[in-house]
Design a protein around this motif. Structure first.
Motif, PDB file in Angstrom:
ATOM      1  N   VAL A   1       0.838   4.428  -2.537  1.00  0.00           N
ATOM      2  CA  VAL A   1       0.603   5.782  -2.037  1.00  0.00           C
ATOM      3  C   VAL A   1       1.767   6.702  -2.384  1.00  0.00           C
ATOM      4  CG1 VAL A   1       0.326   7.153   0.052  1.00  0.00           C
ATOM      5  CG2 VAL A   1      -0.934   5.007  -0.202  1.00  0.00           C
TER       6      VAL A   1
ATOM      7  N   SER B   1     -10.891   7.612  -2.689  1.00  0.00           N
ATOM      8  CA  SER B   1     -10.813   8.809  -1.847  1.00  0.00           C
ATOM      9  C   SER B   1     -10.102   9.974  -2.534  1.00  0.00           C
ATOM     10  CB  SER B   1     -10.101   8.481  -0.533  1.00  0.00           C
ATOM     11  OG  SER B   1      -8.741   8.158  -0.770  1.00  0.00           O
ATOM     12  N   LYS B   2      -9.364   9.690  -3.608  1.00  0.00           N
ATOM     13  CA  LYS B   2      -8.654  10.769  -4.309  1.00  0.00           C
ATOM     14  C   LYS B   2      -9.624  11.721  -5.014  1.00  0.00           C
ATOM     15  CE  LYS B   2      -4.459  11.496  -6.932  1.00  0.00           C
ATOM     16  NZ  LYS B   2      -4.414  11.811  -8.332  1.00  0.00           N
TER      17      LYS B   2
ATOM     18  N   TYR C   1      -6.580  -8.309   0.044  1.00  0.00           N
ATOM     19  CA  TYR C   1      -6.973  -7.147   0.848  1.00  0.00           C
ATOM     20  C   TYR C   1      -8.390  -7.271   1.408  1.00  0.00           C
ATOM     21  CZ  TYR C   1      -2.746  -4.726  -0.508  1.00  0.00           C
ATOM     22  OH  TYR C   1      -1.425  -4.378  -0.670  1.00  0.00           O
TER      23      TYR C   1
ATOM     24  N   ASP D   1     -10.005   1.858  -1.898  1.00  0.00           N
ATOM     25  CA  ASP D   1     -10.767   2.990  -1.368  1.00  0.00           C
ATOM     26  C   ASP D   1      -9.836   4.137  -0.958  1.00  0.00           C
ATOM     27  OD1 ASP D   1     -13.293   1.794  -1.675  1.00  0.00           O
ATOM     28  OD2 ASP D   1     -12.985   0.613   0.126  1.00  0.00           O
ATOM     29  N   ARG D   2      -8.661   3.777  -0.455  1.00  0.00           N
ATOM     30  CA  ARG D   2      -7.712   4.795  -0.024  1.00  0.00           C
ATOM     31  C   ARG D   2      -6.932   5.382  -1.199  1.00  0.00           C
ATOM     32  NH1 ARG D   2      -2.823   2.976   3.694  1.00  0.00           N
ATOM     33  NH2 ARG D   2      -4.447   1.486   4.267  1.00  0.00           N
ATOM     34  N   THR D   3      -6.467   4.504  -2.100  1.00  0.00           N
ATOM     35  CA  THR D   3      -5.573   4.967  -3.160  1.00  0.00           C
ATOM     36  C   THR D   3      -6.298   5.523  -4.381  1.00  0.00           C
ATOM     37  OG1 THR D   3      -5.454   2.742  -4.096  1.00  0.00           O
ATOM     38  CG2 THR D   3      -3.768   3.349  -2.478  1.00  0.00           C
TER      39      THR D   3
ATOM     40  N   ALA E   1      -5.790  -1.632  -1.612  1.00  0.00           N
ATOM     41  CA  ALA E   1      -6.396  -0.567  -0.799  1.00  0.00           C
ATOM     42  C   ALA E   1      -7.112   0.445  -1.680  1.00  0.00           C
ATOM     43  CB  ALA E   1      -5.335   0.105   0.064  1.00  0.00           C
TER      44      ALA E   1
ATOM     45  N   VAL F   1       0.839  -1.197   0.000  1.00  0.00           N
ATOM     46  CA  VAL F   1       0.000   0.000   0.000  1.00  0.00           C
ATOM     47  C   VAL F   1       0.868   1.239   0.000  1.00  0.00           C
ATOM     48  CG1 VAL F   1      -1.701   1.302   1.305  1.00  0.00           C
ATOM     49  CG2 VAL F   1      -1.890  -1.182   1.166  1.00  0.00           C
TER      50      VAL F   1
ATOM     51  N   PRO G   1     -13.689  11.368  -4.612  1.00  0.00           N
ATOM     52  CA  PRO G   1     -14.920  10.623  -4.290  1.00  0.00           C
ATOM     53  C   PRO G   1     -16.108  10.987  -5.170  1.00  0.00           C
ATOM     54  CG  PRO G   1     -13.897  11.518  -2.304  1.00  0.00           C
ATOM     55  CD  PRO G   1     -13.188  12.141  -3.463  1.00  0.00           C
TER      56      PRO G   1
ATOM     57  N   TYR H   1     -11.046  -8.320  -0.039  1.00  0.00           N
ATOM     58  CA  TYR H   1     -12.107  -8.035  -0.996  1.00  0.00           C
ATOM     59  C   TYR H   1     -12.997  -9.249  -1.256  1.00  0.00           C
ATOM     60  CZ  TYR H   1      -9.294  -3.908  -2.273  1.00  0.00           C
ATOM     61  OH  TYR H   1      -8.586  -2.735  -2.258  1.00  0.00           O
TER      62      TYR H   1
ATOM     63  N   GLU I   1     -13.307  -0.629 -11.868  1.00  0.00           N
ATOM     64  CA  GLU I   1     -13.095   0.736 -11.389  1.00  0.00           C
ATOM     65  C   GLU I   1     -13.451   1.706 -12.511  1.00  0.00           C
ATOM     66  OE1 GLU I   1     -10.371  -2.202  -9.665  1.00  0.00           O
ATOM     67  OE2 GLU I   1     -10.114  -1.233 -11.632  1.00  0.00           O
TER      68      GLU I   1
END
Length: 555
Positions: free
Chosen positions: A16, A264-265, A316, A259-261, A257, A12, A267, A318, A516
């Motif tokens: 990031v 959330s960048k 992860y 949702d984080r990578t 990850a 992760v 939304p 999923y 995605e």
């Protein structure tokens, strides 16, 4: 154990850091308006191949569901069929003849009319060249004939109700083009003529290709997207970086990850949908090679695996560990509770060691297990090098197998080389997917039926582990003629129990249907609230619905 547990945060962190280092200094490259960037294959260089008939050809996406089309499309999310090149179908009373009524007004991309002769000729090609008949249509077909210009009749040699999906999903090719092809098995079809929404090869180079709209597409005003563009990404990590940075609009990648990578960048525009409607991911043992021909060994390998840890580290979280039916969530209504409870998919090192000892693969003084001839038991597990999730899965599996006293090693290949070895049965252990259909029939046929076993060295569409069981096949054969849903479920429960008893392949987890999307430039993607198709571009042929639904965002 510590290094394995550290693997997740390290990976992760890599993603990031890559995002942080690039987001402030680079912008996505310029693009033509209306051009949708897609990431669906990981390749270091593109090979120009648009052959929709030969599954071993490695054709470029979206050849089978985008350049070419089928007669009807099945949607796992709803369990329903959607008319496509055909508008209707009917069975004869004896279930020996299936007729499709074809859509009028459809033209090939070169302007020639699409007719029943094209459908009949496509199936004649499969008959003449068995290598093209990966689904085995001519094992149940007797005759295919055009009835006028907009109807085609399939005469079955026997009652075979599952044959409907094999016929309905077959990509159809134009007779006036393919009758001039000397060898349709090796033909790369560099300038495709199809009925699909994207048929024009605008650009094709080693590192990029672009597909333009069909000028004669049969759906008025569609596609709204002007072109599809594909960049060559050798690995998942490079493809994911392009997605996160906004260069890719639609992807079917495993994203660590996510949702984080990614989400959330941005939304407002970034989304992902990973339903467990993908195929099941298996550890396939080549049962033509000892000791994998021994069910005790296959079950021992399975019980040596810590699937909870596997899905946490490699996937992860999923997905979930597979049960002993190996069915994904689209088959929930078919799952047999007794079969699903099989102990051989639960982590149990003591039982695994006991089974290995019973099979005669005992440990030597060095703690390593040996074959009956005294040679060390050394196994090679093969995965695709660029698929980071499967590489990590392989690393976890190898560690678990080593605890069993096996000298296990992970071997990575570029996709084409890996797939060729898999299809020809030239491996010991390999991680791969399953084949699926509207019912579990297709899934289990390619896991258990002797009719799907091909000799080592011959390309197989599935059943790469090359296993056949007469008892399971008898149940599958009865299923083929049964139209009652209740009796179908009874028969499939028996198949599931036989699968659990024999453990022909080792189920790991249901594969999420990776999808995605960014709605910054295009709208109309499916999601959990609007599941008109799966979001994953890998999900063929329902990806056709996505390609024809997407539209550029209004300024």
């Amino acid at each position: 154990m510590k290094p394995a547990l550290l693997l997740v945060p390290v990976l992760v962190l890599v993603v990031v850091l890559l995002v942080a280092c690039t987001s402030s200094s680079s912008e996505p490259r310029p693009r033509q308006p209306g051009t949708l960037f897609v990431s669906v294959e990981q390749q270091s260089a593109w090979v120009r191949n648009f052959n929709p008939l030969f599954t071993g050809a490695g054709s470029r996406w979206p050849t089978r569901a985008g350049v070419y089309e089928c007669m009807e499309v099945f949607l796992p999310s709803s369990g329903e069929w959607t008319p496509w090149l055909a508008t209707a179908h009917t069975w004869s009373e004896d279930h020996r003849t299936l007729r499709f009524t074809l859509r009028e007004g459809v033209r090939w991309s070169d302007g020639r009319p699409f007719t029943a002769e094209d459908v009949a000729y496509t199936f004649e090609l499969l008959k003449k060249h068995p290598a093209l008949d990966s689904g085995g249509a001519w094992r149940f077909l007797e005759e295919v004939r055009a009835e006028g210009t907009h109807a085609v009749a399939f005469r079955f040699s026997r009652v075979y109700i599952p044959g409907f999906s094999e016929l309905a999903h077959q990509p159809i090719v134009p007779r006036h083009v393919w009758e001039k092809v000397a060898d349709p098995v090796t033909f790369t079809n560099p300038e495709p003529v199809g009925t699909g929404p994207f048929t024009q090869v605008n650009v094709f180079r080693n590192q990029v290709y672009e597909m333009g709209r069909n000028p004669n597409y049969w759906q008025p005003g569609k596609p709204a997207v002007s072109a599809l563009r594909f960049l060559a990404f050798p690995t998942n990590d490079q493809a994911n970086l392009a997605l996160v940075e906004g260069e890719v609009d639609w992807a079917g990648n495993f994203v660590p990850a996510v949702d984080r990578t990614f989400v959330s960048k941005d939304p407002e525009h970034h989304s992902r949908w990973f339903p467990l409607y993908g195929s099941t991911v298996f550890l396939y043992p080549n049962t033509t090679r000892p000791p994998f021909n021994d069910v005790r060994v296959r079950k021992a390998l399975s019980m040596a695996l810590d699937r909870e840890r596997l899905v946490d580290i490699a996937m992860y979280g999923y997905t979930r560990p597979a049960d002993a039916t190996a069915l994904n969530d689209s088959y929930t209504g078919w799952r047999d509770a007794e079969a699903a409870n099989g102990a051989w998919v639960r982590h149990d090192e003591e039982a695994a060691n006991r089974l290995m000892d019973e099979a005669g693969l005992t440990r030597g003084p060095d703690g390593l297990r040996r074959m009956p001839d005294g040679q060390p038991l050394e196994l090679e597990l093969e995965v695709v090098g660029g698929w980071s999730d499967w590489v990590r899965a392989g690393q976890v599996l190898v560690r678990d197998l080593r605890k069993l006293g096996i000298q296990a090693h992970l071997k990575t290949y570029e996709f084409s080389a890996w797939y060729a070895r898999l299809q020809k049965g030239e491996f010991q252990l390999a991680i791969s997917w399953s084949l699926d259909g509207p019912t579990p029939y297709t899934f289990y046929k390619w896991l258990l039926s002797p009719r799907t076993v091909r000799p080592v060295g011959e390309v197989a569409a599935a059943n790469w582990h090359r296993f056949g069981d007469v008892e399971a096949d008898a149940l599958l054969t009865r299923f083929e003629t049964e139209s009652s849903p209740e009796k179908q479920k009874e028969l499939m429960a028996g198949v599931q129990r036989r699968f659990s008893e024999l453990a022909p392949a080792i189920p790991l987890f249901p594969n999420p249907s990776w999808g995605e999307a960014s709605t910054k430039r295009f709208t109309g993607f499916p999601n959990a609230q609007n599941p008109y198709a799966r979001l994953s571009p890998h999900a063929e042929p329902d990806s056709l619905l996505v390609l024809t639904r997407l539209a550029p965002r209004e300024p």
